[in-house]
Design an enzyme around this catalytic site. Sequence first.
Site, mmCIF file in Angstrom:
data_model
loop_
_atom_site.group_PDB
_atom_site.id
_atom_site.type_symbol
_atom_site.label_atom_id
_atom_site.label_comp_id
_atom_site.label_asym_id
_atom_site.label_seq_id
_atom_site.Cartn_x
_atom_site.Cartn_y
_atom_site.Cartn_z
ATOM 1 N N THR A 28 0.833 -1.438 0.383
ATOM 2 C CA THR A 28 0.026 0.139 -0.375
ATOM 3 C C THR A 28 1.350 1.631 0.573
ATOM 4 O OG1 THR A 28 -0.008 -0.293 2.336
ATOM 5 C CG2 THR A 28 -1.545 -1.020 1.399
ATOM 6 N N LYS A 61 3.987 -6.674 3.993
ATOM 7 C CA LYS A 61 3.766 -5.326 3.589
ATOM 8 C C LYS A 61 3.564 -5.164 5.287
ATOM 9 C CE LYS A 61 0.823 -3.469 3.059
ATOM 10 N NZ LYS A 61 -0.362 -2.305 3.645
ATOM 11 N N THR A 111 1.260 -8.686 12.409
ATOM 12 C CA THR A 111 0.995 -7.191 11.958
ATOM 13 C C THR A 111 0.494 -7.098 10.529
ATOM 14 O OG1 THR A 111 3.466 -6.408 11.039
ATOM 15 C CG2 THR A 111 3.236 -8.296 10.553
ATOM 16 N N GLU A 149 5.890 4.885 7.743
ATOM 17 C CA GLU A 149 5.496 5.954 6.983
ATOM 18 C C GLU A 149 6.718 7.162 6.980
ATOM 19 O OE1 GLU A 149 0.633 4.509 5.447
ATOM 20 O OE2 GLU A 149 1.505 5.646 7.543
ATOM 21 N N ASN A 205 -0.478 10.432 5.821
ATOM 22 C CA ASN A 205 -1.972 10.172 6.217
ATOM 23 C C ASN A 205 -3.046 11.010 6.292
ATOM 24 O OD1 ASN A 205 -1.447 6.837 7.666
ATOM 25 N ND2 ASN A 205 0.431 8.326 7.968
ATOM 26 N N THR A 222 -6.783 10.113 -1.436
ATOM 27 C CA THR A 222 -6.893 10.667 -1.880
ATOM 28 C C THR A 222 -5.253 11.097 -3.633
ATOM 29 O OG1 THR A 222 -5.531 12.835 -1.373
ATOM 30 C CG2 THR A 222 -8.202 12.336 -1.552
#
Length: 406
Positions: A156, A182, A193, A279, A401, A406
């Site tokens: 992702t 992932k 996880t 991230e 985030n 979008t």
Amino acid sequence: MEHTLSKAFKIVENAHIDQPKGFTAGGIHAGLRKSKLDFGWIYSEVPANAAGIYTMNTFQAAPLEITKEALKDSDQLQAVVVNSANANSYTGEQGYQDAVQMQQLTAGKIGVDPSLVAVASTGVIGEMMPMHLIKEAITRIGESEAADDFEHAILTTDTKTKHIAVEVEIDGKTVTIAGAAKGSGMIHPNMATMLSFMTTDAKVDTASLQQGLKQTADQSFNRITVDGDCSTNDMVLILANGMQDNETLHPEHHEWEQFMQAWQYVSRELAKMIAKDGEGATKLVEVQVEGAASEQDAAGLAKAVIGSSLVKTAIYGEDANWGRIISALGTCGIPFDKNGLSLSIGPEQIIREGQLLSFHEPNCVEELVKDTVHLFISLKEGSEKATVWGCDLTYDYVQINASYRT
């Protein structure tokens, strides 16, 4: 190319989830994402003994329910199908039926019983699965036989694929354990996880496989945190198809510990890859706690440190603000004698048995600029220890985030 890590096992360079004998994997672009691969599968030539662990989030997604039911029915799997972009979570009865259909259509495509098919999904919560795309994707299973495509299809917000394989000698046979995962955000696992899949051509009995999975996860996947959030779709699966025909492995087997050492390494390295690819992250952070009253306390204290937003932002800013570390330790609810606390950032000791030292801050900064930052905490409560992994908190985390959908 291989290189020897220890007497127990070897890392296989540039290996993927299909490295063990009898496994294939692939992935395609089904249209769930604009242009990236988004639908993948793992297939074993023969039914494989299997085990799984899952998120403790109250809102478990439909694919988890389907996979748990499949394993309850047979303790075996022959295929796993995974989609990204849509979590099929909090989608009610329709979401459940969509997951059932994914399982049944996949079983029909590859010619196995539906109970031998696991389903996994990851992506946005609360949106119905675009089944017209999924149905078309299932007809294309086998179109790709590149495991790298599978490892890309499950991503992702990840910036890179995560995969590893090792070889270990069991009963004179070369057994392989491989993994792919992932995970980048919503990482604070409790029994799992984000998504992690492991394969092995070893023969392992099902009870021992489940026992071993819990043991390895507790030392790896349950020792990472990115942002303190536990996903609705977290899942770890292992498939053992036995195609190397070793004597069945179980805890009494004379080489069980050797197998477990190799398996633990695969799990730990996948977990660290997830933490490092948090991230927006720029650094992997490793926190070691020793001298705790219990292993649970040690892990809890270490997670409190790496889970602290203030600690994480200080590490991103390469600021040796050690006060944030002791604050996190002192507020996590695990009691310890503060006079027994020692703290180091890298090799530079800041506190020794409760006493603040006259330390050299530039040495701490030298540690904080590294790609991997080490924090060491020692107590006088007992002999237990634990290591956890996480990452720094950056501006990019907020940006990713804030615009996730979008």
